[in-house]
Design an enzyme around this catalytic site. Structure first.
Site, short mmCIF file in Angstrom:
data_model
loop_
_atom_site.label_atom_id
_atom_site.label_comp_id
_atom_site.label_asym_id
_atom_site.label_seq_id
_atom_site.Cartn_x
_atom_site.Cartn_y
_atom_site.Cartn_z
N LYS A 66 0.90 -1.16 0.13
CA LYS A 66 0.05 -0.07 -0.10
C LYS A 66 0.85 1.27 -0.10
CE LYS A 66 -2.56 1.89 3.55
NZ LYS A 66 -3.55 2.14 4.35
N HIS A 136 -12.18 12.07 9.95
CA HIS A 136 -12.69 11.27 9.04
C HIS A 136 -12.83 9.71 9.41
CE1 HIS A 136 -13.42 9.52 5.03
NE2 HIS A 136 -12.50 8.73 5.46
N GLN A 137 -11.76 9.20 10.33
CA GLN A 137 -12.02 7.75 10.78
C GLN A 137 -12.83 7.54 11.82
OE1 GLN A 137 -9.76 5.33 9.23
NE2 GLN A 137 -8.76 7.02 7.85
N ASN A 158 -12.85 16.11 21.61
CA ASN A 158 -11.98 16.30 20.51
C ASN A 158 -11.65 17.76 20.60
OD1 ASN A 158 -10.99 15.45 17.81
ND2 ASN A 158 -12.05 17.16 16.99
N MET A 217 -5.83 4.36 18.00
CA MET A 217 -5.48 3.97 16.76
C MET A 217 -5.03 4.94 15.86
SD MET A 217 -6.93 0.96 17.05
CE MET A 217 -7.04 0.61 15.33
N GLY A 218 -4.82 6.30 16.50
CA GLY A 218 -4.35 7.32 15.92
C GLY A 218 -2.70 7.50 15.48
N LYS A 224 3.84 10.78 16.90
CA LYS A 224 2.46 11.17 17.15
C LYS A 224 2.12 10.51 18.49
CE LYS A 224 0.46 10.93 12.63
NZ LYS A 224 -0.76 10.22 11.92
N GLY A 290 -3.15 0.01 18.02
CA GLY A 290 -3.27 -0.35 16.48
C GLY A 290 -2.68 0.53 15.57
P1 NAD Z 1 -8.53 13.82 10.34
O1 NAD Z 1 -7.42 14.85 9.82
O2 NAD Z 1 -9.67 13.63 9.43
O3 NAD Z 1 -8.91 14.28 11.83
C1 NAD Z 1 -7.68 14.41 12.73
C2 NAD Z 1 -8.20 14.36 14.08
O4 NAD Z 1 -7.27 14.62 15.04
C3 NAD Z 1 -9.30 15.21 14.43
O5 NAD Z 1 -10.14 14.91 15.51
C4 NAD Z 1 -8.67 16.71 14.94
O6 NAD Z 1 -9.55 17.37 15.84
C5 NAD Z 1 -7.47 15.74 15.68
N1 NAD Z 1 -6.46 16.60 16.02
C6 NAD Z 1 -5.52 17.33 15.00
N2 NAD Z 1 -4.62 17.81 15.70
C7 NAD Z 1 -4.54 17.74 17.02
C8 NAD Z 1 -3.98 17.93 18.02
N3 NAD Z 1 -2.90 18.79 18.01
N4 NAD Z 1 -4.20 17.49 19.24
C9 NAD Z 1 -5.22 16.53 19.50
N5 NAD Z 1 -6.23 16.11 18.23
C10 NAD Z 1 -5.63 16.78 17.20
O7 NAD Z 1 -7.68 12.30 10.28
P2 NAD Z 1 -8.28 10.85 10.31
O8 NAD Z 1 -8.27 10.31 9.08
O9 NAD Z 1 -9.43 10.73 10.92
O10 NAD Z 1 -6.99 10.02 11.06
C11 NAD Z 1 -7.09 10.34 12.36
C12 NAD Z 1 -5.74 9.66 12.55
O11 NAD Z 1 -5.49 8.33 12.58
C13 NAD Z 1 -4.27 9.97 11.79
O12 NAD Z 1 -3.23 10.26 12.74
C14 NAD Z 1 -3.88 8.98 10.89
O13 NAD Z 1 -2.98 9.15 10.50
C15 NAD Z 1 -4.34 7.79 11.96
N6 NAD Z 1 -4.66 6.46 11.25
C16 NAD Z 1 -4.23 5.42 11.59
C17 NAD Z 1 -4.42 4.23 10.89
C18 NAD Z 1 -4.05 2.73 11.79
O14 NAD Z 1 -4.21 2.00 11.13
N7 NAD Z 1 -3.65 2.97 12.95
C19 NAD Z 1 -5.02 4.08 9.97
C20 NAD Z 1 -5.66 5.35 9.37
C21 NAD Z 1 -5.61 6.66 10.08
#
Ligand code: NAD
Length: 319
Positions: A66, A136-137, A158, A217-218, A224, A290
């Protein structure tokens, strides 16, 4: 080679199928039948991240990569911030077999992973779901979690509160009362999902009650962080893959600080194949780190390619 464009994925893949594919992939990893290759993840500047996740599932005969990443400026351009594509190869010959849109699949496979952790590690009577994050997630996470426990309400925090009503609308669709709360009120939650792109911990040990299950999961990149490292020291920690957990996952901080030995982290696949009992006591905190492994992406993309071939969908090209 079959091309399955992003726009066709929603007709082919369901959360249920993603759950089954990811469970099978975690179990194959635990049995030593499937392995992820080292992740390449690079910062492109302006918050953009780009990388490659790849692997081989010998049992399922799936090989691929990917390519994709996180582009925080996309939302302003009317696109989602995550963009990726999955390329599958015949593991015997190396010939490309399918190119599959990876955006929806990433959300489904990530939500499936946390739902698998909730299914296996949360207390059966869990009723309150807490969510940290509303991007988004987060909506996919909420929907997948609601499939594995009978939650009776959702509370969420949030950093950017204006994003929470959109998540609330998803809860409403699921007939779950939704409330925006401050972080200390997450002590009311039996399960907490963290899904933000935060560079520093928001969720502290004081915000989590005994017996909770956390799906973090983030954090999928070095740098991060979503939760206080002391939480990992106090919890039984599970992950998709230990090597990623300690390098790019939430555990990177607790391990580096000497609060959590790498050997204390259990692959969730061990629970799935019965090699680990999972939760051992009702008051234990369990935490799933995760990180997102390449094999998850390959498992769902392979499933989509098979379904598309069966349905005569997608674009067959000579390559
Ligand atoms: P998004 O950009 O749509 O949303 C970002 C989220 O993080 C929002 O809730 C925002 O308010 C919050 N945020 C932004 N900056 C912040 C900060 N400084 N402190 C606290 N919160 C903050 O992103 P998304 O697509 O929802 O993805 C969220 C996270 O999940 C990303 O870090 C992405 O890389 C990660 N992710 C992980 C996996 C995995 O398999 N573990 C898969 C997909 C995405």
């Amino acid at each position: 080679m079959l091309i399955v464009p992003e726009a066709r994925i929603q007709e082919l893949m369901t959360p249920e199928a993603a759950f089954a594919a990811v469970e099978a992939c975690f179990a194959a990893m635990a049995r030593g039948e499937a392995s992820n290759f080292p992740v390449v993840r690079e910062a492109l500047g302006k918050g953009r991240q780009y990388g490659f996740k790849s692997g081989l599932d010998r049992a399922g005969a799936v090989l691929g990569v990917k390519a994709g990443g996180y582009f925080p400026g996309n939302q302003a351009r009317g696109m989602i911030n995550h963009q990726s594509s999955i390329l599958l190869f015949d593991p015997e010959t190396g010939v490309p077999t399918a190119l599959v849109g990876g955006n929806l699949l990433t959300a489904l496979r990530t939500a499936a992973a946390s739902a698998i952790s909730i299914d296996r590690l949360a207390r059966p009577e869990a009723r309150v779901l807490g969510i940290v994050g509303a991007g988004h997630q987060a909506a996919f996470q909420l929907r997948a979690a609601a499939r594995v426990r009978r939650f009776d309400r959702v509370i969420a925090w949030n950093l950017h509160p204006e994003m929470l009503p959109r998540l609330g609308a998803v809860a409403e669709e699921l007939a779950l009362p939704f409330e925006a709360v401050d972080l200390p009120r997450l002590r009311e939650a039996d399960v907490i999902i963290t899904i933000t792109s935060s560079p520093a911990a928001s969720l502290m040990a004081a915000h989590v009650s005994p017996g909770s299950h956390l799906a973090c999961m983030g954090t999928d990149t070095r740098g991060k962080q979503e939760v206080e490292p002391a939480l990992l020291a106090a919890a039984r920690v599970f992950t998709d893959e230990v090597a990623q957990s300690v390098s790019i996952g939430e555990a990177q901080w607790a391990v580096a600080a000497g609060l959590l030995p790498e050997t204390a982290i259990t692959p969730i696949g061990d629970v799935l194949i019965g090699a680990d009992p999972g939760r051992r006591a009702p008051d234990e905190i369990t935490l799933f780190d995760g990180t997102g492994v390449g094999l998850q992406d390959l498992a769902v993309a392979d499933r989509v390619a098979r379904l598309a071939r069966e349905a005569g969908m997608g674009i067959e090209v000579e390559y």
